[in-house]
Motif scaffolding. Structure first.
Motif, short mmCIF file in Angstrom:
data_model
loop_
_atom_site.label_atom_id
_atom_site.label_comp_id
_atom_site.label_asym_id
_atom_site.label_seq_id
_atom_site.Cartn_x
_atom_site.Cartn_y
_atom_site.Cartn_z
N UNK A 168 80.01 66.52 6.36
CA UNK A 168 80.02 65.90 6.90
C UNK A 168 78.87 65.39 6.74
N UNK A 169 77.97 64.07 6.52
CA UNK A 169 77.14 63.23 6.74
C UNK A 169 76.29 63.11 7.83
N UNK A 170 75.11 63.38 7.41
CA UNK A 170 73.96 62.80 9.37
C UNK A 170 73.07 62.27 8.04
N UNK A 171 72.08 62.03 9.15
CA UNK A 171 70.61 61.37 8.90
C UNK A 171 70.07 63.11 9.32
N UNK A 172 68.21 62.91 8.39
CA UNK A 172 67.58 64.02 8.30
C UNK A 172 66.45 63.14 9.12
N UNK A 198 68.96 61.65 4.09
CA UNK A 198 70.65 61.92 5.03
C UNK A 198 70.45 63.04 4.42
N UNK A 199 71.55 63.95 4.44
CA UNK A 199 71.68 65.37 4.55
C UNK A 199 73.16 65.62 4.34
N UNK A 200 74.12 66.45 3.43
CA UNK A 200 75.69 66.33 3.24
C UNK A 200 75.66 68.03 3.68
N UNK A 201 76.64 68.38 4.89
CA UNK A 201 76.41 69.56 4.50
C UNK A 201 77.22 70.64 3.89
N UNK A 202 76.68 71.35 3.70
CA UNK A 202 77.58 72.64 2.50
C UNK A 202 78.80 73.05 3.03
N UNK A 203 78.19 73.41 4.32
CA UNK A 203 79.20 73.99 4.97
C UNK A 203 79.45 73.74 6.81
N UNK A 204 80.37 74.31 7.42
CA UNK A 204 80.12 74.04 8.66
C UNK A 204 78.92 74.40 9.34
N UNK A 205 78.40 73.39 10.46
CA UNK A 205 77.25 73.99 10.60
C UNK A 205 77.39 73.07 12.29
N UNK A 206 78.58 73.74 12.83
CA UNK A 206 78.32 74.28 14.47
C UNK A 206 76.97 73.78 15.40
N UNK A 207 76.19 74.72 14.89
CA UNK A 207 74.83 74.27 15.35
C UNK A 207 73.94 73.29 15.36
N UNK A 208 74.20 72.46 14.35
CA UNK A 208 73.54 71.31 14.05
C UNK A 208 74.34 70.24 15.03
N UNK A 266 72.84 63.20 14.15
CA UNK A 266 73.26 62.06 14.24
C UNK A 266 75.16 62.26 13.01
N UNK A 267 75.81 62.68 12.97
CA UNK A 267 76.94 62.55 11.78
C UNK A 267 77.35 61.37 12.04
N UNK A 268 77.30 60.60 10.71
CA UNK A 268 78.11 59.46 10.33
C UNK A 268 79.03 58.96 9.24
N UNK A 269 79.25 59.97 8.74
CA UNK A 269 80.22 60.15 7.52
C UNK A 269 80.98 61.31 6.54
N UNK A 270 81.99 61.04 6.06
CA UNK A 270 82.43 62.51 5.71
C UNK A 270 82.40 62.30 4.38
N UNK A 271 82.37 63.17 4.08
CA UNK A 271 82.70 63.48 1.77
C UNK A 271 84.35 63.69 1.84
N UNK A 272 84.80 62.26 1.17
CA UNK A 272 86.51 61.83 1.26
C UNK A 272 86.26 62.69 -0.33
#
Length: 247
Positions: free
Chosen positions: A181-185, A197-207, A212-218
């Motif tokens: 997931x791609x989100x704004x810091x 922005x940041x890219x999640x390296x794992x599933x980060x449900x607690x965030x 604000x997530x706004x994209x996804x690495x395809x």
């Protein structure tokens, strides 16, 4: 019961640590975006609740649809899909900055892989985690509102966290912090996101619900996993959907 309490406490400490870690690397150096008390945020939140997002933020770029961006990092492409349907302002801001060439040559100033994979964060023109985008036309820093859409809602909620940091343990958000997931810091103030922005390296449900997530690495998640602190975004370009960007 003791084991359960220990597990809960461990998760709580980890959540606080990782949440603070993310906040510490955002635009905390901009004192104009910080807030010393919740009272300072109340007027903004009150106005937002009574005013449509278009009226409040019509001076910001919007993405009315989907788009794709290609980042080149370490000689490898990373294809990101931006979701302007669920996060029009956040995705629109990112696409606009890509189109302006803001991200070309910037570094990933924070990459956290241990004690467990967390995020690869970049997009700071200063390269140290305290900067954001300054609009050359106005000479002022552009900040965007926190934009979170819950399942079942017609419109996103703005300027208000809806996740664990706000006391909601399992927010049912549309765009989640899945791996890639791609989100704004941002700093502590809800409306302090700018270009980082940041890219999640794992599933980060607690965030979920607080950022604000706004994209996804395809494509290119292997390249994302290989990013180290200091690696450069050689180039960023919009490869699809630029016609959906409205300024």
């Amino acid at each position: 019961m003791a084991t359960t309490n220990k597990f809960w406490l461990t998760n709580l400490i980890l959540t606080i640590f990782l949440g603070t870690l993310l906040l510490g690397g955002c635009s905390s150096g901009d004192s104009s975006q910080s807030s010393s008390s919740s009272d300072n945020l109340t007027p903004v939140q009150s106005i937002v609740e009574k005013t449509s997002s278009k009226e409040m933020f019509d001076n910001l770029p919007r993405l009315e649809g989907m788009a794709k961006v290609k980042l080149m990092v370490n000689g490898s492409p990373i294809i990101i899909e931006l979701n302007g349907i669920e996060a029009p302002i956040t995705a629109g801001n990112f696409v606009d900055l890509v189109q302006r060439g803001v991200y070309n040559g910037l570094v990933f100033h924070r990459v956290v892989k241990s004690p467990q994979p967390f995020v690869a964060q970049g997009g700071d023109p200063l390269g140290n985690g305290t900067g954001g985008f300054t609009d050359p036309e106005t000479g002022k820093k552009r900040s965007i509102p926190l934009e979170i859409k819950l399942t079942g809602d017609d419109e996103p909620t703005y300027s208000k966290g809806l996740g664990q940091q706000s006391g909601i343990m399992s927010p049912d958000v549309v765009l989640k912090h899945s791996r890639g997931a791609v989100a704004m810091a941002r700093s502590q103030a809800p409306d302090s996101a700018s270009s980082q922005f940041y890219i999640a390296l794992a599933q980060l449900d607690f965030l979920d619900g607080d950022y604000a997530v706004f994209g996804q690495v395809l494509e290119g998640m292997d390249a994302v996993d290989g990013i180290d602190q200091g690696d450069i975004i050689v180039s960023a370009e919009v490869i699809e959907g630029i016609e959906n960007l409205k300024k």
